[in-house]
Design a protein around this motif. Sequence first.
Motif, PDB file in Angstrom:
ATOM      1  N   HIS A   1       4.872  71.311 132.536  1.00 53.14           N
ATOM      2  CA  HIS A   1       4.604  72.056 133.762  1.00 53.14           C
ATOM      3  C   HIS A   1       5.102  71.318 135.013  1.00 53.14           C
ATOM      4  O   HIS A   1       5.341  70.116 134.993  1.00 53.14           O
ATOM      5  N   LEU A   2       5.284  72.095 136.070  1.00 54.62           N
ATOM      6  CA  LEU A   2       5.705  71.601 137.388  1.00 54.62           C
ATOM      7  C   LEU A   2       7.080  70.936 137.368  1.00 54.62           C
ATOM      8  O   LEU A   2       7.361  70.058 138.188  1.00 54.62           O
ATOM      9  N   VAL A   3       7.940  71.346 136.468  1.00 55.61           N
ATOM     10  CA  VAL A   3       9.292  70.790 136.352  1.00 55.61           C
ATOM     11  C   VAL A   3      10.272  71.686 137.099  1.00 55.61           C
ATOM     12  O   VAL A   3      10.200  72.911 137.007  1.00 55.61           O
ATOM     13  N   THR A   4      11.194  71.054 137.818  1.00 52.49           N
ATOM     14  CA  THR A   4      12.279  71.792 138.458  1.00 52.49           C
ATOM     15  C   THR A   4      13.605  71.255 137.941  1.00 52.49           C
ATOM     16  O   THR A   4      13.897  70.066 138.070  1.00 52.49           O
ATOM     17  N   VAL A   5      14.375  72.134 137.340  1.00 55.82           N
ATOM     18  CA  VAL A   5      15.767  71.861 136.995  1.00 55.82           C
ATOM     19  C   VAL A   5      16.554  72.808 137.889  1.00 55.82           C
ATOM     20  O   VAL A   5      16.471  74.024 137.717  1.00 55.82           O
TER      21      VAL A   5
END
Length: 194
Positions: free
Chosen positions: A121-125
């Motif tokens: 969770h809370l990952v930005t690619v």
Amino acid sequence: MRTLVLHIYKIFLIPHIILYKLSKNKSDIDKDIERWSVAKGMQGNKISLLLNFLADSSDFRTIFYFRNRGIATKILNLYCRREKYFIIDITTKLGGGILTGHPYSTILNADAIGENFYVNHLVTVGEVEGKRPTIGNNVSIYTGAIVIGDITIGNNCIIGAGSVVTKSIPDDCTVVGNPARILKSKNKVQNKNV
């Protein structure tokens, strides 16, 4: 009681089986089902497992709908909702075998993501000035990590929680920190800022 409700709900999922059987991405969906079944310690045939994951996991539904984009998925999403806070950009090439760890507020906006990808969770690619990352096979990205720009993440890499990765990472590395640095590598490169 919950088990009874899930069994009744599965009746409404029958159109998903038809979509699965007709899917041009069936081999990738099969890899997703296999990876999820191993991670969850479940056994059964693919249809049974598919129904279980669709009934019980909105993030699995998001992946399934991504692989079967079209009017049918828009209709199915009306009563069998995807996870609205897990976003996969429609132009991302996504390999089979993706596994998620409750990917709330996760965005996957890459040129390509290889097979056996794990994301938390809370990952930005994401992109920088229109340029997006390319991620190899067997990569895991943990909570709160950011991977952005025109970079390549090699095969068999681990991106630690909270890492900010703005430069390419070679194969077989574990990176941590902000800015990210190589903590461990099969090639013995350690504590190198990337």
